[in-house]
Design an enzyme around this catalytic site. Structure first.
Site, PDB file in Angstrom:
ATOM      1  N   LYS A 169       0.858  -1.199   0.000  1.00 45.99           N
ATOM      2  CA  LYS A 169       0.000   0.000   0.000  1.00 45.99           C
ATOM      3  C   LYS A 169       0.891   1.245   0.000  1.00 45.99           C
ATOM      4  O   LYS A 169       1.544   1.553   0.990  1.00 45.99           O
ATOM      5  CB  LYS A 169      -0.923   0.053   1.221  1.00 45.99           C
ATOM      6  CG  LYS A 169      -2.010   1.112   1.001  1.00 45.99           C
ATOM      7  CD  LYS A 169      -2.733   1.539   2.228  1.00 45.99           C
ATOM      8  CE  LYS A 169      -2.046   2.625   2.990  1.00 45.99           C
ATOM      9  NZ  LYS A 169      -1.906   3.901   2.239  1.00 45.99           N
ATOM     10  N   GLU A 191      10.215   1.147  10.492  1.00 48.32           N
ATOM     11  CA  GLU A 191      11.189   2.230  10.344  1.00 48.32           C
ATOM     12  C   GLU A 191      10.403   3.518  10.573  1.00 48.32           C
ATOM     13  O   GLU A 191       9.563   3.897   9.761  1.00 48.32           O
ATOM     14  CB  GLU A 191      11.820   2.156   8.952  1.00 48.32           C
ATOM     15  CG  GLU A 191      13.149   2.856   8.886  1.00 48.32           C
ATOM     16  CD  GLU A 191      13.005   4.241   8.325  1.00 48.32           C
ATOM     17  OE1 GLU A 191      12.872   5.180   9.144  1.00 48.32           O
ATOM     18  OE2 GLU A 191      13.008   4.382   7.102  1.00 48.32           O
ATOM     19  N   CYS A 209      13.169  10.953   7.576  1.00 49.62           N
ATOM     20  CA  CYS A 209      13.149  10.471   8.960  1.00 49.62           C
ATOM     21  C   CYS A 209      14.520  10.618   9.622  1.00 49.62           C
ATOM     22  O   CYS A 209      14.611  10.780  10.830  1.00 49.62           O
ATOM     23  CB  CYS A 209      12.651   9.042   9.021  1.00 49.62           C
ATOM     24  SG  CYS A 209      13.335   8.037   7.724  1.00 49.62           S
ATOM     25  N   GLU A 242       9.201  15.407  16.196  1.00 50.81           N
ATOM     26  CA  GLU A 242       9.575  15.372  14.791  1.00 50.81           C
ATOM     27  C   GLU A 242       8.678  16.318  13.985  1.00 50.81           C
ATOM     28  O   GLU A 242       7.458  16.132  13.936  1.00 50.81           O
ATOM     29  CB  GLU A 242       9.447  13.936  14.252  1.00 50.81           C
ATOM     30  CG  GLU A 242      10.004  13.812  12.864  1.00 50.81           C
ATOM     31  CD  GLU A 242       9.972  12.388  12.337  1.00 50.81           C
ATOM     32  OE1 GLU A 242       8.982  11.678  12.594  1.00 50.81           O
ATOM     33  OE2 GLU A 242      10.931  11.994  11.652  1.00 50.81           O
TER      34      GLU A 242
END
Ligand code: ADP
Length: 500
Positions: A193, A269, A303, A402
């Site tokens: 996906k 991750e 990231c 973040e």
């Protein structure tokens, strides 16, 4: 007379392709979603709708899993000679290279990233990741072990089965390659996906995979949404043996919870808040360039972005003056323009998130050294100027959460001990970097930092052969390198009685 922008003069190679219906790939066929629903895909630089894409849901995931299961248990994929699997993967890599310009444009229009990066990084790394893992097909091995002369004992390395893969929007085609490469090399079958914001290159690469001859059902692609939709259906599915996820830590936790349905294998991750540490003895100009790549590459939507810049006090002012000088000159605009250095955020939602964090940082007392706003001359598109905050301390939200955007928090430091402590004082542990001319200091720092990747005198260097993944809430499992083979294979111990 209206000025024609550089990108408006470009021939759009994927124009015809965009005008055709965008369907789901199930069992080698392109089909509409069972619900008949579609959703719009928007170019973040212009806010124009690029095309509509089938909105897959639970029912479609069920069909894709059935096809993947049949292809795994009964298809030729798992049993064909390993070199034949490799050959198909090499062919796919070659097809990606042959369509490099088209794929690069598509990625730029879908995600917003500068075309120089799509072409020079994303497409190249995608093809090379497939080549790297194609090489693994013929190198998967079990072992024989001399435990007891009464038995012949050996291990077999086997594929896991049907794997679900849920990927994000920041590197749409590269994340696909990181997931498909090791999964295919080991002989698994796939239900992928893509992110709802950026499904296009996955669909195009899916077509290329069919053209080069991947057997039906080996690769299935369900475009659609995450929560209460296709993503959740994958993570909960009882007949998926493993799920691999890249995305936000909050979503990662939901995936882990959902995986308990059948205790499927999970690899994650997730996010990061990487420290990028510059000691006074470093090559300052190189470190300035590294700080810029570290945070502004891909509009800060990385990231492993170096979002906390720790500067040793004696060089703080000189470094900041060189840094802001360069950052103020970064050209921002439509990614299709060859001169664009930084594009828009991927979506309105992301633009709003970044602007919210800029307000939070201001509210916490951080000072704007540059940027901090939407560029005045951009009437359309989800742009945010590259932004740098000084006067940050490590407990502020801007240093802990973040942002996933072009926002850098600069924190001064006095000694190695305090900077190592601050570097690790975050929930994340994906990456970090240190800049110094002193090899001993570099090695000491490398062992202090709790992160899956540490760069010394460089930033954002990646290669399919080098593992990538996180400590702490940045996730578990290592992608790339031989470690990803571990994520996509099972070990079977075989005991054969040799006694008379
Ligand atoms: P972002 O918020 O930055 O879009 P996400 O972690 O939400 O990052 O998205 C990464 C991927 O995870 C996307 O493909 C998205 O559709 C999917 N996703 C989001 N929520 C869920 C969920 N609850 N279950 C499974 N997949 C999800």
């Amino acid at each position: 007379m209206a000025v024609v922008q550089e990108h408006e003069k470009k021939e759009i190679l994927c124009k015809d392709w965009l005008s055709k219906p965008k369907k789901l790939l199930i069992d080698g066929k392109w089909v509409e979603a069972k619900s008949g629903k579609t959703f719009a895909v928007v170019n973040p630089a212009t806010e124009e709708v690029l095309c509509h894409v089938a909105e897959g849901g639970k029912e479609d995931v069920d069909l894709a899993v059935k096809a993947a299961r049949r292809a795994f248990e009964h298809g030729p994929w798992r049993t064909m000679a390993a070199y034949e699997r490799a050959r198909l993967m090499y062919k796919l890599a070659d097809a990606i290279d042959a369509h490099a310009d088209e794929l690069a444009q598509l990625e730029t229009m879908d995600n917003g990233k500068p075309i120089k990066e799509s072409r020079g990084f994303d497409v190249v790394q995608t093809a090379e990741t497939f080549r790297y893992y194609a090489g693994w097909c013929t190198k998967l091995e079990g072992e024989t072990t001399n435990v007891n002369s009464n038995f012949f004992t050996y291990t077999l390395r086997e594929p896991i089965g049907v794997v679900g893969q849920i990927i994000p929007w920041n590197f749409p085609m590269l994340m696909l390659a990181w997931k498909w490469g090791p999964a295919l090399a080991c002989g698994n079958t796939i239900v992928l996906k893509p992110a709802e914001q950026t499904p296009l290159t996955a669909l195009r690469i899916g077509e290329l995979a069919m053209e080069v001859g991947f057997p039906e059902g080996v690769i299935n692609i369900i475009t659609g949404f995450g929560a209460d939709s296709a993503g959740e259906a994958i993570s909960k599915h009882m007949d998926i043996d493993k799920v691999a996820f890249t995305g936000e830590d909050k979503t990662g936790k939901l995936i882990v919870q959902a995986s308990t349905s059948n205790l499927k294998r999970v690899s994650l991750e997730l996010g990061g808040k990487a420290p990028n540490i510059v000691f006074a003895d470093a090559d300052i100009d190189a470190a300035v360039r590294g700080a810029i790549t570290g945070i502004f590459f891909n509009q800060g939507q990385v990231c492993c972005a170096g979002s906390r810049l720790f500067l040793e006090k004696p060089i703080h002012d000189e470094f900041m003056s060189k840094l802001t000088d360069r950052v103020n000159k970064i050209r921002q605009g439509n990614g299709l323009d060859e001169n664009t250095g930084i594009g828009p955020q991927v979506s309105k939602e992301q633009q709003e998130r970044v602007l919210k964090y800029i307000d939070i940082a201001k509210g916490e007392g951080a000072a704007v050294a540059c940027g901090g706003l939407v560029p005045e001359d951009q009437k359309k598109g989800y742009f945010v100027r590259p932004t740098i905050f000084t006067g940050v301390h490590n407990q502020m939200r801007i240093a802990q959460e973040e942002v996933f955007g072009p926002v850098l928090a600069v924190i001064p430091f006095t000694d190695m001990e305090s900077v190592a402590e601050q570097a690790n004082a975050t929930a994340f542990g994906l990456s970090g970097a240190v800049w110094t001319a002193d090899v001993k200091k570099a090695h000491k720092f490398v062992s202090r930092i709790k992160a899956g990747t540490v760069w010394v005198n460089c930033y954002n260097v990646l290669d399919p052969a080098m593992p990538f993944g996180g400590y702490k809430t940045s996730g578990y499992g290592r992608e790339l390198g031989k470690h990803s083979i571990e994520l996509y294979s099972n070990i079977k111990s075989v005991w054969m009685n040799m006694m008379d």
